[in-house]
Design a protein around this motif. Structure first.
Motif, mmCIF file in Angstrom:
data_model
loop_
_atom_site.group_PDB
_atom_site.id
_atom_site.type_symbol
_atom_site.label_atom_id
_atom_site.label_comp_id
_atom_site.label_asym_id
_atom_site.label_seq_id
_atom_site.Cartn_x
_atom_site.Cartn_y
_atom_site.Cartn_z
ATOM 1 N N GLY A 1 0.806 -1.219 0.000
ATOM 2 C CA GLY A 1 0.000 0.000 0.000
ATOM 3 C C GLY A 1 0.830 1.256 0.000
ATOM 4 N N ILE A 2 1.997 1.202 -0.658
ATOM 5 C CA ILE A 2 2.870 2.366 -0.752
ATOM 6 C C ILE A 2 3.156 2.650 -2.229
ATOM 7 C CG2 ILE A 2 3.922 1.839 1.478
ATOM 8 C CD1 ILE A 2 6.418 0.889 -0.069
ATOM 9 N N TYR A 3 3.936 3.699 -2.477
ATOM 10 C CA TYR A 3 4.342 4.055 -3.843
ATOM 11 C C TYR A 3 5.862 3.975 -3.939
ATOM 12 C CZ TYR A 3 -0.303 6.312 -3.985
ATOM 13 O OH TYR A 3 -1.650 6.587 -3.923
ATOM 14 N N VAL A 4 6.356 3.524 -5.100
ATOM 15 C CA VAL A 4 7.803 3.469 -5.348
ATOM 16 C C VAL A 4 8.118 4.213 -6.642
ATOM 17 C CG1 VAL A 4 9.768 1.980 -5.911
ATOM 18 C CG2 VAL A 4 8.182 1.307 -4.102
ATOM 19 N N VAL A 5 8.991 5.218 -6.554
ATOM 20 C CA VAL A 5 9.443 5.966 -7.725
ATOM 21 C C VAL A 5 10.548 5.168 -8.411
ATOM 22 C CG1 VAL A 5 10.571 8.079 -8.521
ATOM 23 C CG2 VAL A 5 8.887 8.190 -6.668
ATOM 24 N N PRO A 6 10.372 4.800 -9.683
ATOM 25 C CA PRO A 6 11.425 4.040 -10.379
ATOM 26 C C PRO A 6 12.613 4.938 -10.704
ATOM 27 C CG PRO A 6 9.662 4.565 -11.912
ATOM 28 C CD PRO A 6 9.207 5.050 -10.561
#
Length: 290
Positions: free
Chosen positions: A22-27
């Motif tokens: 439930g998080i976001y990851v910046v590539p």
């Protein structure tokens, strides 16, 4: 107040894991022979090492602040604030760039907290897990930010480099020193103590490298982190560069040496570190936990 947790792919958290958490990851962007790729989106670990070992010109770069801002804005549609945990400012200017961006853009000012807590790879991942736990407990963004900053220097990473080729290629070793080191089969052990990648020791065998890294963690536990160890607040993780089989063996050796310490992750090292040290590396890290 709901707080979103966002990090970058230097944490070793994949896009699929991010969805589960439930998080976001910046590539993170990677340049290979002038062509731009994005980690875990258009570039896999396997593709990265194939290019790296094929002597392609490989480097990592800062993400575009506008691209990161889009992810922040998306999160703010469902959350009141954002905790953003990028790689250490000691290894990249990304953190400072995004701190300025968050402070000067009206839509983000006072809502996006860019954490400069000196973490990378598996220690960065631990920070994300701590932040997520705090957020799930209902802590405010200010409280989460304070915890991460208060504990920012409570980690260590030790890395055994299997080949000197990439340190030489990146200008961290002169050709003469690299040639002598290769001839003598030297395996340097490097360290990250929140800032730069620095030399820690020189050994010649894998077994000696593992012993050196385990002893380094023991020293940290006996000195820098003795109170945290006594309180049960330290964790250990292992990382590698295209060397999972040895990493799995290594973690068993670590468990035998530290039976009372939580062993958290086996993860690939960040590509931002990997492009400088190449495949075959092993790393162990300790870090505080919430």
């Amino acid at each position: 107040m709901k707080t979103a947790i966002i990090t970058d792919s230097n944490s070793g958290i994949t896009q699929s894991e991010a969805k589960e958490l439930g998080i976001y990851v910046v590539p993170m962007p990677v340049l290979i022979d002038g062509e731009l790729y994005f980690e875990d989106l258009t570039l896999s670990q396997e593709q990265f090492y194939e290019k790296l070992q094929g002597d392609a010109n490989v480097s990592t770069s800062q993400p575009n602040p506008l691209d990161v801002g889009e992810i922040w804005a998306k999160a703010l549609k469902d959350y009141d604030s954002v905790i953003y945990i990028p790689m250490s400012s000691g290894l990249s200017e990304t953190c400072h760039t995004l701190q300025h961006y968050a402070a000067t853009e009206e839509q983000f000012n006072g809502k996006v907290y860019v954490v400069d807590n000196q973490r990378i790879s598996i220690t960065q991942r631990q920070s994300v897990m701590d932040a997520l736990k705090l957020a799930n407990e209902g802590k405010t963004a200010e409280e989460i930010y304070k915890f991460l900053m208060d504990t920012k220097m409570e980690s260590s990473i030790y890395i055994m480099v299997d080949t000197l080729k990439y340190l030489k290629k990146g200008g961290r070793l002169t050709p003469a020193v690299a040639a002598i080191g290769t001839l003598l089969k030297i395996k340097p052990v490097l360290q990250i103590q929140g800032e730069k990648l620095d030399q820690y020791a020189k050994v010649r065998k894998l077994a000696d490298a593992k012993t050196t890294m385990i002893n380094a963690i023991k020293k940290d536990f006996q000195n820098r982190f003795s109170e945290l160890v006594a309180a049960g607040k330290m964790t250990i993780s292992v990382a590698h560069t295209a060397n999972l089989e040895e990493a799995e063996k290594f973690i068993k050796e670590i468990q035998a040496e530290f039976p009372d310490v939580e062993i958290n992750f086996i993860n690939p090292l960040s590509l931002s570190v990997s492009c400088h040290i190449g495949p075959g590396a092993l790393a162990v890290a300790c870090s505080t936990k919430y």
